[in-house]
Write an enzyme that holds these catalytic residues in place. Structure first.
Site, PDB file in Angstrom:
ATOM      1  N   ASP A 212       1.681   5.005  -3.174  1.00 31.50           N
ATOM      2  CA  ASP A 212       1.177   5.366  -4.497  1.00 31.50           C
ATOM      3  C   ASP A 212       1.897   6.650  -4.888  1.00 31.50           C
ATOM      4  OD1 ASP A 212      -0.111   6.687  -6.514  1.00 31.50           O
ATOM      5  OD2 ASP A 212      -2.134   6.417  -5.721  1.00 31.50           O
ATOM      6  N   CYS A 376     -10.952  11.252 -10.303  1.00 29.11           N
ATOM      7  CA  CYS A 376     -10.852   9.871  -9.813  1.00 29.11           C
ATOM      8  C   CYS A 376     -10.668   9.841  -8.309  1.00 29.11           C
ATOM      9  CB  CYS A 376      -9.713   9.108 -10.495  1.00 29.11           C
ATOM     10  SG  CYS A 376      -9.974   8.891 -12.229  1.00 29.11           S
TER      11      CYS A 376
END
Ligand code: PMP
Length: 418
Positions: A212, A376
């Site tokens: 990621d 998040c």
């Protein structure tokens, strides 16, 4: 920044951050009567003028739908759009431009891998190994897959400074591990993960490795062939390109073997009511009209970044981060969340007795834009025992002077709450 009394000394003789800042029109504006101090680049970076100019040029001069037109405008838009893959190939030193699938960001890239590769190649009991510092977008897609096909989600722990605990990570790797999915850089803590070692360790047990790169790609150059990961997902809008852009890079043989995940126009060779033949990669994964102008403008961002001295930029960012960190650590009652050995771009903190949202709101009065909340990454917040943090995050245009402004504004918050 040229506010009197601020430390505007360029950190490095061969890198003129003030000249670079002039490429970003928004950085010249004021907020609440104060010079903008933009410290939320981890959420989305500001755009250089060449990106804005590219958007204007496409829409004013070269806009049409791609891939299907026989006329000049469509052929030109198609060429400009497809050229971006070549730019990405060079920028990331990939083997083949067809290995880049355009997405609207990292989230979509990871979901694509989970739903296409994961559903096709994983089965109940197979393990996906992530770490304790992942963003929701590298957690939830795997939980959805777990609920769909019964994979097991395994989480490697981090320590109190935000480092991955390597020995624990290694112990969790086994023949059952089919995918290791990790952040290159944590958005909540700034930790830089040892992705090269992670790729090696994952491959050693036969797992695929997904990076990621939402926060990694903007802060460091990555050579995809040298890294040898299997998937690498990033967001164009954090890489100084437009919102709604990004790409999933995957090794060609993996992408070739993966089924499409959305059906529609542009991803087919032929369709009848009985049967559809899918297009080759990357079109197979790009159903429907894509985000044409924004992707082309992401290419302008890549051109812009390709011309910059990255060694100097990385050194500059490290200098601003170290300087900012030293200022914040000198503030009594401020607790830094995330003090990993290797960090990039992020300073998360809490102030005794002040809610992070109040910090964000009061800093804004001084033109200082920071994010407040859980970023998040709720499991990270839980681990550190905080409901959220205020987060100052850097871009290559960030300066020492902005760190001074941040520290001064935080001290004002403390005065208000004293
Ligand atoms: N991963 C990380 C580490 C992130 O910081 C972000 C964005 N905050 C994402 C994934 C998701 O990126 P996007 O919202 O662009 O899809």
């Amino acid at each position: 920044m040229s506010t009197p009394g601020m430390n505007t000394k360029p950190a490095l003789p061969n890198f003129d951050v003030e000249a670079l800042r002039r490429d970003f029109p928004i950085l010249a504006r004021e907020i609440n009567g104060k010079p903008l101090v933009f410290l939320d680049s981890a959420a989305s970076a500001q755009k250089p003028r060449v990106v804005l100019e590219s958007l204007r040029k496409t829409y004013e001069e070269e806009y049409a739908n791609v891939h299907r037109g026989v006329y000049w405008l469509s052929a030109t838009a198609t060429k400009n759009y497809e050229n971006v893959r070549k730019k990405l190939k060079t920028f990331f030193n990939a083997k083949d431009e067809r290995e880049f699938v355009f997405t609207k960001g990292t989230t979509e890239g990871i979901n694509l891998v989970a739903q296409s590769w994961g559903r096709a190649f994983l089965k109940a009991g197979d393990e996906v190994l992530i770490t304790g510092l992942e963003h929701h977008s590298n957690i939830v897609p795997w939980q959805m897959l777990r609920d769909q096909i019964g994979i097991k989600l395994v989480v490697a722990p981090i320590d109190r400074n935000g480092n991955l605990i390597w020995e624990a990570f290694e112990k969790l790797l086994s023949a059952k591990t089919k995918l290791v999915a990790v952040a290159q850089v944590s958005n909540a803590l700034g930790t830089i993960l040892p992705i090269q070692d992670i790729v090696r360790a994952g491959h050693a047990v036969g797992a695929k490795v997904l990076i990621d790169a939402a926060q990694g790609a903007p802060h460091m150059r990555t050579d995809l062939q040298a890294l040898d990961a299997d998937f690498y997902a990033f967001s164009g809008h954090k890489l100084y390109g437009p919102t709604g852009t990004g790409a999933l890079w995957g090794k060609k043989e993996l992408l070739d073997a993966m089924p499409p995940w959305q059906g529609g126009g542009d991803m087919i060779k032929s369709v009848s009511f009985e049967k559809t033949d899918y297009a080759d990669v990357p079109a197979k994964f790009e159903a429907g009209t894509p985000n044409i102008a924004d992707v082309i403008a992401m290419g302008a961002a890549i051109d812009y970044l390709s011309a910059l001295p990255w060694d100097a930029i990385e050194a500059h960012e490290a200098d601003v981060l170290a300087y900012g960190t030293s200022l914040l650590k000198a503030i009594p009652g401020l607790r830094l969340i995330g003090e990993a050995d290797h960090k990039a771009g992020v300073m998360s903190f809490v102030l005794e007795g002040v809610h992070p949202h109040d910090i964000g709101t009061i800093l804004d009065q001084d033109g200082v834009s920071v994010r407040a909340g859980n970023h998040c990454a709720e499991p990270v917040m839980e681990f550190f025992g905080v409901p959220g943090t205020a987060r100052a995050s850097l871009g290559m245009y960030s300066t020492r002077a902005e760190m001074d402004a941040l520290a001064a504004a935080i001290r004002k918050v403390q005065e208000i709450f004293a």
